[in-house]
Design an enzyme around this catalytic site. Structure first.
Site, PDB file in Angstrom:
ATOM      1  N   GLU A 241      78.486   4.684  16.744  1.00  0.00           N
ATOM      2  CA  GLU A 241      77.305   3.971  17.252  1.00  0.00           C
ATOM      3  C   GLU A 241      76.080   4.453  16.499  1.00  0.00           C
ATOM      4  O   GLU A 241      76.012   5.617  16.097  1.00  0.00           O
ATOM      5  CB  GLU A 241      77.121   4.244  18.746  1.00  0.00           C
ATOM      6  CG  GLU A 241      78.322   3.881  19.594  1.00  0.00           C
ATOM      7  CD  GLU A 241      78.225   4.473  20.991  1.00  0.00           C
ATOM      8  OE1 GLU A 241      77.139   4.378  21.607  1.00  0.00           O
ATOM      9  OE2 GLU A 241      79.217   5.057  21.459  1.00  0.00           O
TER      10      GLU A 241
ATOM     11  N   LYS B 265      72.424   5.873  16.077  1.00  0.00           N
ATOM     12  CA  LYS B 265      71.624   6.804  16.885  1.00  0.00           C
ATOM     13  C   LYS B 265      70.198   6.270  16.948  1.00  0.00           C
ATOM     14  O   LYS B 265      69.498   6.227  15.946  1.00  0.00           O
ATOM     15  CB  LYS B 265      71.640   8.197  16.266  1.00  0.00           C
ATOM     16  CG  LYS B 265      70.958   9.255  17.108  1.00  0.00           C
ATOM     17  CD  LYS B 265      71.142  10.632  16.483  1.00  0.00           C
ATOM     18  CE  LYS B 265      70.499  11.703  17.357  1.00  0.00           C
ATOM     19  NZ  LYS B 265      69.056  11.546  17.465  1.00  0.00           N
TER      20      LYS B 265
ATOM     21  N   ASP C  26      66.270   6.109  17.921  1.00  0.00           N
ATOM     22  CA  ASP C  26      65.214   7.103  18.028  1.00  0.00           C
ATOM     23  C   ASP C  26      64.187   6.629  19.045  1.00  0.00           C
ATOM     24  O   ASP C  26      63.233   5.917  18.724  1.00  0.00           O
ATOM     25  CB  ASP C  26      64.566   7.314  16.656  1.00  0.00           C
ATOM     26  CG  ASP C  26      63.760   8.603  16.605  1.00  0.00           C
ATOM     27  OD1 ASP C  26      63.904   9.413  17.540  1.00  0.00           O
ATOM     28  OD2 ASP C  26      62.995   8.793  15.649  1.00  0.00           O
TER      29      ASP C  26
ATOM     30  N   TYR D 290      74.260   3.097  25.953  1.00  0.00           N
ATOM     31  CA  TYR D 290      75.430   3.521  25.177  1.00  0.00           C
ATOM     32  C   TYR D 290      76.417   4.407  25.922  1.00  0.00           C
ATOM     33  O   TYR D 290      77.443   4.762  25.362  1.00  0.00           O
ATOM     34  CB  TYR D 290      74.976   4.259  23.915  1.00  0.00           C
ATOM     35  CG  TYR D 290      73.964   5.357  24.150  1.00  0.00           C
ATOM     36  CD1 TYR D 290      74.310   6.550  24.779  1.00  0.00           C
ATOM     37  CD2 TYR D 290      72.652   5.199  23.744  1.00  0.00           C
ATOM     38  CE1 TYR D 290      73.384   7.547  24.995  1.00  0.00           C
ATOM     39  CE2 TYR D 290      71.708   6.192  23.948  1.00  0.00           C
ATOM     40  CZ  TYR D 290      72.082   7.374  24.572  1.00  0.00           C
ATOM     41  OH  TYR D 290      71.150   8.358  24.794  1.00  0.00           O
TER      42      TYR D 290
ATOM     43  N   LYS E 111      73.067  12.925  11.112  1.00  0.00           N
ATOM     44  CA  LYS E 111      71.677  12.563  10.861  1.00  0.00           C
ATOM     45  C   LYS E 111      71.512  12.070   9.424  1.00  0.00           C
ATOM     46  O   LYS E 111      71.918  12.744   8.473  1.00  0.00           O
ATOM     47  CB  LYS E 111      70.761  13.766  11.106  1.00  0.00           C
ATOM     48  CG  LYS E 111      70.784  14.292  12.534  1.00  0.00           C
ATOM     49  CD  LYS E 111      70.229  13.303  13.529  1.00  0.00           C
ATOM     50  CE  LYS E 111      68.733  13.163  13.426  1.00  0.00           C
ATOM     51  NZ  LYS E 111      67.972  14.296  13.963  1.00  0.00           N
TER      52      LYS E 111
ATOM     53  N   CYS F 186      29.295   7.560   1.644  1.00  0.00           N
ATOM     54  CA  CYS F 186      30.067   6.353   1.923  1.00  0.00           C
ATOM     55  C   CYS F 186      30.350   5.588   0.628  1.00  0.00           C
ATOM     56  O   CYS F 186      29.427   5.343  -0.161  1.00  0.00           O
ATOM     57  CB  CYS F 186      29.302   5.461   2.899  1.00  0.00           C
ATOM     58  SG  CYS F 186      30.120   3.888   3.227  1.00  0.00           S
TER      59      CYS F 186
ATOM     60  N   CYS G 217      28.133   2.101   0.949  1.00  0.00           N
ATOM     61  CA  CYS G 217      26.661   2.022   1.046  1.00  0.00           C
ATOM     62  C   CYS G 217      25.970   3.296   0.595  1.00  0.00           C
ATOM     63  O   CYS G 217      24.741   3.384   0.637  1.00  0.00           O
ATOM     64  CB  CYS G 217      26.248   1.678   2.474  1.00  0.00           C
ATOM     65  SG  CYS G 217      26.604   2.993   3.668  1.00  0.00           S
TER      66      CYS G 217
ATOM     67  N   CYS H 260      30.734   7.139   8.410  1.00  0.00           N
ATOM     68  CA  CYS H 260      29.492   6.655   7.807  1.00  0.00           C
ATOM     69  C   CYS H 260      28.561   6.277   8.954  1.00  0.00           C
ATOM     70  O   CYS H 260      28.885   5.376   9.744  1.00  0.00           O
ATOM     71  CB  CYS H 260      29.750   5.438   6.921  1.00  0.00           C
ATOM     72  SG  CYS H 260      28.230   4.619   6.385  1.00  0.00           S
TER      73      CYS H 260
ATOM     74  N   CYS I 143      26.006  -0.839   6.572  1.00  0.00           N
ATOM     75  CA  CYS I 143      27.225  -0.650   5.766  1.00  0.00           C
ATOM     76  C   CYS I 143      28.062  -1.922   5.834  1.00  0.00           C
ATOM     77  O   CYS I 143      28.530  -2.314   6.923  1.00  0.00           O
ATOM     78  CB  CYS I 143      28.001   0.542   6.300  1.00  0.00           C
ATOM     79  SG  CYS I 143      29.448   0.967   5.318  1.00  0.00           S
TER      80      CYS I 143
END
Length: 666
Positions: free
Chosen positions: A111, A113, A115, A222, A309, A403, A406, A421, A427
């Site tokens: 099956e 796995k 997460d 499962y 894994k 920035c 600007c 900023c 901006c």
């Protein structure tokens, strides 16, 4: 057909449609048709509370509030799995198994796995009774109300199910839903969630189940656990679970030997990226339950199962440059521009570097060879630098001080990871972003105006804030790129029509940081108009239901800015709705302010809906279940015995509808 028969028939139909849509992925009716049937059932249940059923499909919408999640023991312990990282590990595992069960041919069930967040759900007589998180394996948190809102989880089973059993699985958040949730957060200037797994896990502990219901959670199951289950193999158990109505992925496979297990692993190591959700490996289980019982458990894990894994897919590529993006709230995000490389089935050219701290931690420099993987299988991230390949002349990266749009000097608030900023009104990306938020579907929903057109209008000098939209003329718009006369007419009409958008949506559209849709509704209902809200101080704001100090500070800062006040005055002049329409305001009094009522039973003076409206119209709140926070229970005929018992236990006053009338009219 009498009322009970109609209710029973609707419940059965809706349960089947839920199963078709969320488990079989094969809807038989449209969403609209489903919603009509659900509304019909809700109306009937409200009018006939004597037919209440905690397992009705209407519980899917949520509403129950859980302040403290009760810790309860698992009747059958939830073990963790041993991990393996190579095929040699699996060969060694098989050798250990054969030392116990003998030199026999062992079949395996393979099956994927998943997460997500582990869950154990108990069913009794085919009905969902309890859902509990893994916790420490011996006990976990009761999250039943929240799990009932997940439509892939059956509330009532079908077929030849056992009288009582637990089923285990993972609560997951598919990629598409995760991306949509993050887009909504970005839209209101909030930090997006880090990955689907943590977001799914956090969702289970939200106090309001109605909020959980809004999240596109899924549940993949499962493992069946219990006594006298009459199951002989794991593969049979999976099929039985499917037959009973559970969502068990069809990717599982019976393998006659480890060679077939390795084939399964090799296939999914490549094709896992085609799945709509995260998977980080394969779980291999001895198929015959008799052998599982012989093998038993170690102190932590079953001896009859092993998790293989997958290695996180990594690639190396070259960092060509670092660019810096400016968000709607002024937050700066550094982005790594990479030599294009294939990763997990897609071409990756860019990866987020998050903030200055991350750049310093990696000590990343232009020209470095870097290792990239997909964080949470969805967002590319740089995990390390190949220092051996570094050019000795490479210069350390200096985070920008101004920035990029600007040239304003950046600021960094103490305790926050991001630079900002502060040129909020000068901006360009911040201005464009705010106007794009203002016109978005959940805000002003201005037809004929999209995000790209906003940028065109700004760059042409036609708008510099969202109030400017209301002065646009057709003749100004037609010369713009991709704009014809009809498009210009539609845009102007869409702006004009937006003057009818109600106050709570206008308030959300203003783009006050941390004020999303729900908060905007709370503030609009409490203050009635923009002037009252603008004059509120932090202390007054935090006294409003569900408004915290962070939101209160943000609101006060917004209205302390003279430019915001000027824009709002202009919106008033244009006719935008900046107060609750009197015809929509149902508030009668605040006599019940701060009081929580639970309604139970059948009434003569009021219908249940009218009674709830009367509570809210007089400043009270309607609770869905009795708790220590409940002030009154309004009881009619046929009040539920469990509610009566709980109210008496908690010594909560039980009043009649006549008593309630005296409360609001006396």
């Amino acid at each position: 057909m009498n009322v009970l028969e109609t209710i029973t028939k609707l419940r059965a139909e809706l349960n089947q449609h839920n199963f078709n849509y969320y488990v079989l992925d094969n809807p038989m009716i449209s969403d609209y048709e489903f919603d009509i049937k659900l509304k019909e059932l809700q109306d009937l249940e409200n009018k006939h509370p004597e037919f209440f059923d905690e397992n009705s499909p209407t519980v899917r919408v949520g509403g129950a509030i859980t302040k403290n999640f009760e810790t309860v023991p698992h009747e059958n312990r939830m073990y963790s799995l041993d991990n393996s990282y190579s095929k040699e590990d699996l060969l060694d595992w098989e050798t250990r198994c054969k030392k116990i069960v003998g030199e026999v041919a062992i079949e395996y069930t393979c099956e994927l796995k998943y997460d997500g967040a582990s869950i154990s759900i108990t069913y009794e007589n085919g009905l969902l009774k309890r859902a509990v998180t893994r916790g420490d394996g011996f006990q976990g948190d009761d999250v039943t109300n929240n799990v009932k809102t997940i439509k892939a989880v059956p509330i009532k089973l079908k077929g030849d199910f056992p009288d009582k059993f637990d089923i285990r699985g993972e609560i997951i958040l598919p990629f598409a839903g995760f991306e949509k949730m993050n887009q909504d957060l970005i839209e209101i200037g909030e930090t997006p969630y880090s990955n689907p797994r943590n977001t799914a896990s956090g969702s289970l502990k939200l106090q309001n189940s109605a909020e959980v219901a809004k999240r596109p959670l899924d549940c993949l199951l499962y493992s069946i656990v219990g006594n006298n289950l009459d199951l002989t193999t794991q593969n049979e158990a999976l099929q039985k679970a499917r037959d009973w109505g559970f969502k068990v992925p069809n990717q599982s496979k019976l393998a006659k030997n480890l060679d077939e297990v390795f084939q399964f692993i090799d296939y999914w190591d490549v094709h896992r990226h085609e799945l709509p959700y995260e998977t980080d490996g394969v779980v291999v289980k001895v198929n015959l339950i008799q052998y599982q019982e012989e093998l038993g458990y170690t102190a932590k894990s079953p001896r009859w199962a092993m998790a293989y894994k997958f290695k996180s897919e990594q690639v190396s590529t070259v960092l060509n440059s670092i660019s810096y993006q400016v968000g709607r709230t002024g937050a700066i995000t550094p982005v790594a521009n990479l030599e294009p490389v294939q990763l997990a089935g897609t071409i990756v050219k860019r990866a987020s570097l998050h903030n200055a701290d991350q750049i310093e931690k990696l000590d990343i420099r232009i020209g470095d060879t870097v290792f990239v993987e997909k964080g949470g299988e969805i967002i590319p991230k740089i995990i390390a630098v190949d220092l051996a390949a570094r050019n000795p002349n490479a210069e350390p990266t200096k985070y920008i001080t101004n920035c990029p749009e600007c040239n304003t000097e950046l600021v960094r608030i103490e305790g926050e990871a991001n630079h900002y900023c502060p040129n909020f009104y000068g901006c360009p990306p911040q201005i464009i972003g705010r106007i794009q938020h203002f016109i978005s579907r959940k805000a002003m929903d201005i037809e004929g105006l999209g995000g790209e057109t906003v940028a065109l209008l700004f760059n042409a000098g036609l708008v510099s804030n969202y109030a400017d939209l209301y002065e646009l003329q057709k003749e100004q718009i037609i010369p713009l790129e991709r704009m014809a006369e009809k498009s210009a007419e539609n845009l102007v009409k869409g702006v004009e029509d937006s003057k009818n958008v109600p106050f709570e949506r206008v308030l959300y559209a203003l783009g006050i940081r941390y004020v999303g849709e729900t908060v905007a509704k709370k503030l609009a209902k409490h203050y009635k108009n923009i002037d009252a809200l603008a004059n509120a101080n932090i202390l007054e704001l935090v006294l409003v239901d569900e408004i915290g100090e962070k939101i209160a500070q943000s609101v006060v800062q917004f209205f302390d800015n003279q430019e915001n006040i000027t824009i709002i005055e202009r919106l008033k002049q244009y006719g935008v709705q900046l107060e609750i329409n009197a015809s929509n305001d149902t508030t009668v009094s605040d006599k019940l302010k701060g009081k929580i009522f639970v309604v139970s039973g059948v009434f003569e003076i009021y219908s249940r809906d009218d009674l709830k409206k009367a509570i809210e119209n007089n400043g009270g709140k309607v609770g869905s279940s009795i708790s220590s926070k409940t002030d009154y229970v309004i009881a009619g005929d046929n009040m539920g015995p469990s509610k009566l018992e709980k109210a008496n236990q908690l010594k909560i006053p039980i009043i009649t509808e006549v008593d309630f009338n005296q409360l609001i009219n006396g």
